[in-house]
Design an enzyme around this catalytic site. Structure first.
Site, short mmCIF file in Angstrom:
data_model
loop_
_atom_site.label_atom_id
_atom_site.label_comp_id
_atom_site.label_asym_id
_atom_site.label_seq_id
_atom_site.Cartn_x
_atom_site.Cartn_y
_atom_site.Cartn_z
N ILE A 112 0.90 -1.16 0.00
CA ILE A 112 0.00 0.00 0.00
C ILE A 112 0.94 1.21 0.00
O ILE A 112 1.90 1.26 0.76
CB ILE A 112 -0.91 -0.05 1.24
CG1 ILE A 112 -1.84 1.14 1.34
CG2 ILE A 112 -0.14 -0.15 2.52
CD1 ILE A 112 -2.83 1.01 2.52
N SER A 113 0.68 2.17 -0.87
CA SER A 113 1.57 3.34 -0.99
C SER A 113 1.50 4.19 0.26
O SER A 113 0.51 4.16 1.00
CB SER A 113 1.15 4.21 -2.17
OG SER A 113 1.05 3.45 -3.34
N LYS A 114 2.54 5.00 0.48
CA LYS A 114 2.48 5.87 1.66
C LYS A 114 1.43 6.96 1.44
O LYS A 114 1.16 7.36 0.30
CB LYS A 114 3.82 6.47 2.04
CG LYS A 114 4.79 6.80 0.98
CD LYS A 114 6.05 7.25 1.68
CE LYS A 114 6.90 8.11 0.80
NZ LYS A 114 8.01 8.69 1.50
#
Ligand code: SAH
Length: 266
Positions: A112-114
């Site tokens: 999951i991207s930041k």
């Protein structure tokens, strides 16, 4: 061999919510309600955030303040980031890190991207629009977090995932939120999803060697595409493509590190 994507799955079908897609498509989705009812979720067991003694709403507001301090400005994006309970999308062992500005594993080798990157890409996608965007196509559902954020800034979200395990995980994660305007699709996002086209915006959470032709074809005139793409130097960077009546306009922005865009399903 190209494969057609599966049928759209309407999330609210699995819930007893007495609302139809038509009735709710243009209505603000129920995330804020979900947020305020967090204390009773998972009853009788407390939510992982509760058991860690975290007040998730306050922690999220701190995250939003950091995003604003980092230069994110779009009020609709900041509101969406403040509303979506990111901790519900990560494994319980990682809940304490859910609101830190870090990418996190979501299984099957994906991440999951930041929050900063999610907010930045959606801000680019919105491009200062006055109201919500229309139909948005997301490539790479992953755990479903970004789809939930997108549901606040678009009237309809079509989100595609090529890994069955993650497609199902996202469906399970999102069920709680009852987002009638999020449609999860299992299929190869490199082919886009022609049935939902044309899209006001297309966003990819996986980085390709180039931007697939299907995305350009399925983007509406006046629409915008944001995708991590390998550039001439061999590095991944954020690519923004606007489809104008005169043709495509492309900008290459900052370097990023996304998981690879892959073809086919698995
Ligand atoms: N937006 C996601 C991020 C997931 S990471 C979230 O909020 O969790 C990127 C995802 O893109 C991975 O799950 C990966 O499996 C998926 N992906 C890669 N290539 C794809 C393709 N061709 N079609 C659909 N999904 C793809």
């Amino acid at each position: 061999m190209a494969q057609r994507p599966g049928f759209p799955l309407k999330l609210d079908k699995a819930t007893p919510a007495p609302r139809t897609l038509k009735a709710t498509a243009n209505v603000k989705p129920s995330l804020s309600t979900a947020a305020t009812s967090a204390a009773s979720f998972g009853s009788p067991a407390p939510s992982p955030v509760q058991s860690l003694g975290m007040d998730s709403s306050a922690v999220r507001q701190r995250m939003v303040q950091k995003l604003a301090a980092q230069g994110l400005q779009d009020p609709m994006v900041l509101q969406a980031m403040g509303a979506v309970e990111r901790h519900r999308f990560v494994e319980s062992a990682l809940v304490a890190q859910a609101y830190e500005d870090t990418s996190l594993p979501i299984g099957l080798g994906q991440t999951i991207s930041k929050p900063n990157v999610v907010a930045r890409m959606i801000e680019l996608l919105r491009n200062g629009a006055a109201g919500k965007l229309g139909r948005v196509l997301e490539i790479g559902t992953g755990c479903g977090y970004q789809a939930a954020v997108l549901s606040h800034i678009a009237t309809e979200v079509y989100s595609m995932e090529r890994l069955k395990g993650l497609h199902e995980k996202a469906r399970a994660n999102l069920r709680h939120f009852r987002l009638a305007n999020v449609h999860l699709l299992f299929g190869d996002g490199m082919l886009g999803y022609a049935k939902g086209a044309p899209y006001a915006a297309i966003i990819s959470a996986a980085g390709g060697e180039s931007v697939p032709q299907a995305w350009l074809d399925q983007l509406a005139v006046g629409g915008r595409l944001v995708a991590p793409t390998v550039t001439a130097g061999g590095q991944q960077a954020l690519m923004v493509i606007d489809k104008t009546p005169q043709g495509f306009q492309q900008s290459v922005l900052e370097a990023v590190h996304f998981v690879p865009l892959k073809s086919g399903v698995s």
